[in-house]
Structure formats: structure tokens, C-alpha cells
Design a protein around this motif. Structure first.
Motif, PDB file in Angstrom:
ATOM      1  N   HIS A 135       0.832  -1.194   0.000  1.00  0.00           N
ATOM      2  CA  HIS A 135       0.000   0.000   0.000  1.00  0.00           C
ATOM      3  C   HIS A 135       0.868   1.246   0.000  1.00  0.00           C
ATOM      4  O   HIS A 135       1.966   1.264   0.512  1.00  0.00           O
ATOM      5  N   TRP A 136       0.335   2.289  -0.648  1.00  0.00           N
ATOM      6  CA  TRP A 136       0.995   3.575  -0.809  1.00  0.00           C
ATOM      7  C   TRP A 136       0.000   4.645  -0.358  1.00  0.00           C
ATOM      8  O   TRP A 136      -1.185   4.573  -0.688  1.00  0.00           O
ATOM      9  N   TYR A 137       0.480   5.660   0.358  1.00  0.00           N
ATOM     10  CA  TYR A 137      -0.373   6.768   0.797  1.00  0.00           C
ATOM     11  C   TYR A 137       0.293   8.085   0.417  1.00  0.00           C
ATOM     12  O   TYR A 137       1.502   8.240   0.591  1.00  0.00           O
ATOM     13  N   PHE A 138      -0.495   8.999  -0.091  1.00  0.00           N
ATOM     14  CA  PHE A 138      -0.002  10.302  -0.491  1.00  0.00           C
ATOM     15  C   PHE A 138      -0.937  11.351   0.103  1.00  0.00           C
ATOM     16  O   PHE A 138      -2.159  11.246  -0.037  1.00  0.00           O
ATOM     17  N   ALA A 139      -0.354  12.345   0.766  1.00  0.00           N
ATOM     18  CA  ALA A 139      -1.157  13.418   1.355  1.00  0.00           C
ATOM     19  C   ALA A 139      -0.699  14.743   0.777  1.00  0.00           C
ATOM     20  O   ALA A 139       0.440  14.871   0.310  1.00  0.00           O
ATOM     21  N   ASP A 140      -1.560  15.716   0.843  1.00  0.00           N
ATOM     22  CA  ASP A 140      -1.187  17.066   0.446  1.00  0.00           C
ATOM     23  C   ASP A 140      -0.397  17.676   1.605  1.00  0.00           C
ATOM     24  O   ASP A 140      -0.921  18.440   2.407  1.00  0.00           O
ATOM     25  N   ASP A 141       0.883  17.284   1.692  1.00  0.00           N
ATOM     26  CA  ASP A 141       1.751  17.745   2.779  1.00  0.00           C
ATOM     27  C   ASP A 141       1.881  19.265   2.774  1.00  0.00           C
ATOM     28  O   ASP A 141       1.974  19.886   3.831  1.00  0.00           O
ATOM     29  N   PHE A 142       1.910  19.870   1.591  1.00  0.00           N
ATOM     30  CA  PHE A 142       2.030  21.319   1.472  1.00  0.00           C
ATOM     31  C   PHE A 142       0.852  21.995   2.169  1.00  0.00           C
ATOM     32  O   PHE A 142       1.038  22.897   2.983  1.00  0.00           O
ATOM     33  N   ALA A 143      -0.371  21.547   1.870  1.00  0.00           N
ATOM     34  CA  ALA A 143      -1.552  22.139   2.506  1.00  0.00           C
ATOM     35  C   ALA A 143      -1.555  21.876   4.010  1.00  0.00           C
ATOM     36  O   ALA A 143      -1.918  22.752   4.798  1.00  0.00           O
ATOM     37  N   LEU A 144      -1.135  20.681   4.412  1.00  0.00           N
ATOM     38  CA  LEU A 144      -1.084  20.367   5.836  1.00  0.00           C
ATOM     39  C   LEU A 144      -0.107  21.297   6.554  1.00  0.00           C
ATOM     40  O   LEU A 144      -0.445  21.897   7.581  1.00  0.00           O
ATOM     41  N   LEU A 145       1.108  21.446   6.020  1.00  0.00           N
ATOM     42  CA  LEU A 145       2.091  22.331   6.640  1.00  0.00           C
ATOM     43  C   LEU A 145       1.595  23.775   6.677  1.00  0.00           C
ATOM     44  O   LEU A 145       1.814  24.489   7.659  1.00  0.00           O
ATOM     45  N   ARG A 146       0.921  24.200   5.621  1.00  0.00           N
ATOM     46  CA  ARG A 146       0.368  25.556   5.584  1.00  0.00           C
ATOM     47  C   ARG A 146      -0.655  25.729   6.695  1.00  0.00           C
ATOM     48  O   ARG A 146      -0.652  26.721   7.424  1.00  0.00           O
ATOM     49  N   ALA A 150       3.259  26.351   9.312  1.00  0.00           N
ATOM     50  CA  ALA A 150       4.683  26.215   8.984  1.00  0.00           C
ATOM     51  C   ALA A 150       5.040  26.848   7.645  1.00  0.00           C
ATOM     52  O   ALA A 150       6.218  27.044   7.361  1.00  0.00           O
ATOM     53  N   LEU A 151       4.070  27.166   6.827  1.00  0.00           N
ATOM     54  CA  LEU A 151       4.295  27.782   5.515  1.00  0.00           C
ATOM     55  C   LEU A 151       3.357  28.971   5.372  1.00  0.00           C
ATOM     56  O   LEU A 151       2.280  28.986   5.956  1.00  0.00           O
ATOM     57  N   PRO A 152       3.744  29.949   4.545  1.00  0.00           N
ATOM     58  CA  PRO A 152       2.864  31.110   4.371  1.00  0.00           C
ATOM     59  C   PRO A 152       1.572  30.739   3.654  1.00  0.00           C
ATOM     60  O   PRO A 152       1.527  29.780   2.885  1.00  0.00           O
ATOM     61  N   GLU A 153       0.558  31.498   3.907  1.00  0.00           N
ATOM     62  CA  GLU A 153      -0.747  31.328   3.264  1.00  0.00           C
ATOM     63  C   GLU A 153      -0.691  31.987   1.890  1.00  0.00           C
ATOM     64  O   GLU A 153      -0.200  33.099   1.752  1.00  0.00           O
ATOM     65  N   PHE A 154      -1.140  31.288   0.876  1.00  0.00           N
ATOM     66  CA  PHE A 154      -1.273  31.874  -0.452  1.00  0.00           C
ATOM     67  C   PHE A 154      -2.739  32.180  -0.666  1.00  0.00           C
ATOM     68  O   PHE A 154      -3.601  31.367  -0.337  1.00  0.00           O
ATOM     69  N   THR A 155      -3.021  33.330  -1.227  1.00  0.00           N
ATOM     70  CA  THR A 155      -4.420  33.696  -1.409  1.00  0.00           C
ATOM     71  C   THR A 155      -4.873  33.618  -2.853  1.00  0.00           C
ATOM     72  O   THR A 155      -6.054  33.581  -3.115  1.00  0.00           O
ATOM     73  N   ASP A 156      -3.942  33.590  -3.791  1.00  0.00           N
ATOM     74  CA  ASP A 156      -4.331  33.587  -5.188  1.00  0.00           C
ATOM     75  C   ASP A 156      -3.620  32.457  -5.924  1.00  0.00           C
ATOM     76  O   ASP A 156      -2.564  32.643  -6.518  1.00  0.00           O
ATOM     77  N   TYR A 157      -4.201  31.267  -5.862  1.00  0.00           N
ATOM     78  CA  TYR A 157      -3.590  30.120  -6.515  1.00  0.00           C
ATOM     79  C   TYR A 157      -3.547  30.295  -8.030  1.00  0.00           C
ATOM     80  O   TYR A 157      -2.630  29.835  -8.679  1.00  0.00           O
TER      81      TYR A 157
END
Length: 169
Positions: A135-146, A150-157
Motif C-alpha cells: 500500500h501507498w499513501y499520499f497526502a497534500d503535505d504542502f496544505a497540511l504544513l500551511r 509552517a508555511l505562508p498562506e497563499f491567497t491567489d492560486y
């Protein structure tokens, strides 16, 4: 999340509506059972020697040095997962789900923030003899850290990605 899949969607339908083999239906049912129990109870669905090839948001465990102990029962106690899409082919099942929770306890070294967490995860399972062999699992680590601060908020993707992905004209 409720996005429309090109394949099937539990949010807008039922995987039973898709033409699957008996094996594929058994595997989907096993994934749904596997996902519905605690981490400790999941061992009953694993073939002896089953391999976890990627561990989703637990990849933060390596960065934190806390290992799998970095996710505790109080980390995200109100965690709620909704499977948005599930697909099977032969001995494999793919699923995408949304995870929502409140960060009320330490999570991979991040002290409780009280923040609402809302991320997307996905997994792939391969079966042998009616049990999970890999089994393999992938998470949106970037969104989780945000969301953990731990990461800046982006407002305009749209601005962030403008012009990077274009279709042929």
C-alpha cells in the motif's frame, strides 16, 4: 470536496454502478472496511510481510524524527475522512478522500494550533489472497504544513500557477 470524477464518485453515485469483476468488488469492499477501523485494527487486513511503500502525511514523521509516534490519538481526535472517489482494476484499488479535523494535540512535532485541517489524501492498495500486500499513501503535505502554520498562506492560486500549465491550442 464533491468534485466529479471521470471514473466514479462515491459523493455523486455508488461504485456498485460501475461494472467491476467480483475480485475488484471484493477489493473495494476490503478497502472500505480497512479505512473504517482504527490504525491498530488494520493489521487484520494485511498479508504477513505487507509493504507500506509511502506513508502519506506520516512522511512528516521522518522530518520530525518522531517516527510513527508523531501522530497520536489527540493529534486530530475529531478526524473525519470522506472517500470522494474509488477505482479498482484487477488486484489494485485507488481511492481519494478528504480529511477534516481539528489540530488539538502535537502532530509530528507541531504543537496544537486549534486550526481546522482540511486536506486531500489518496492511496493505492495491491491485494494478494484477499489481503493487502502493498500500500501507498499520499497526502497534500504542502496544505497540511500551511494549515499547521509552517508555511505562508497563499491567497491567489490562479496567480501562483498562471501560465505554467497550458493545453495545446
Amino acid at each position: 470536496m464533491n468534485t466529479r470524477s471521470l471514473v466514479t464518485s462515491l459523493a455523486g453515485g455508488d461504485y456498485q454502478d460501475v461494472e467491476y469483476t467480483e475480485e475488484e468488488r471484493r477489493n473495494i469492499d476490503l478497502v472500505l472496511k480497512f479505512r473504517s477501523v482504527s490504525l491498530e485494527e488494520r493489521a487484520q487486513f494485511l498479508k504477513p510481510g505487507a509493504t507500506v511503500n509511502r506513508v502519506g502525511m506520516a512522511s512528516l514523521a521522518e522530518l520530525s524524527g518522531l517516527g510513527m509516534g508523531g501522530y497520536r490519538k489527540d493529534s486530530l481526535p475529531d478526524r473525519h475522512d470522506v472517500i470522494e472517489d474509488i477505482v479498482a482494476k484487477a488486484d489494485r484499488v485507488w481511492a481519494v478522500w478528504s480529511l477534516t479535523a481539528t489540530h488539538t494535540g502535537e502532530l509530528y512535532g507541531f504543537p496544537a494550533t486549534g486550526n481546522k485541517i482540511d486536506i486531500t489524501e489518496m492511496a493505492i492498495w495491491r491485494f494478494e489472497d484477499g489481503l493487502v500486500a502493498e500500500h501507498w499513501y499520499f497526502a497534500d503535505d504542502f496544505a497540511l504544513l500551511r494549515q499547521l502554520g509552517a508555511l505562508p498562506e497563499f491567497t491567489d492560486y490562479a496567480e501562483l500557477t498562471r501560465g505554467r500549465w497550458r493545453t495545446a491550442e
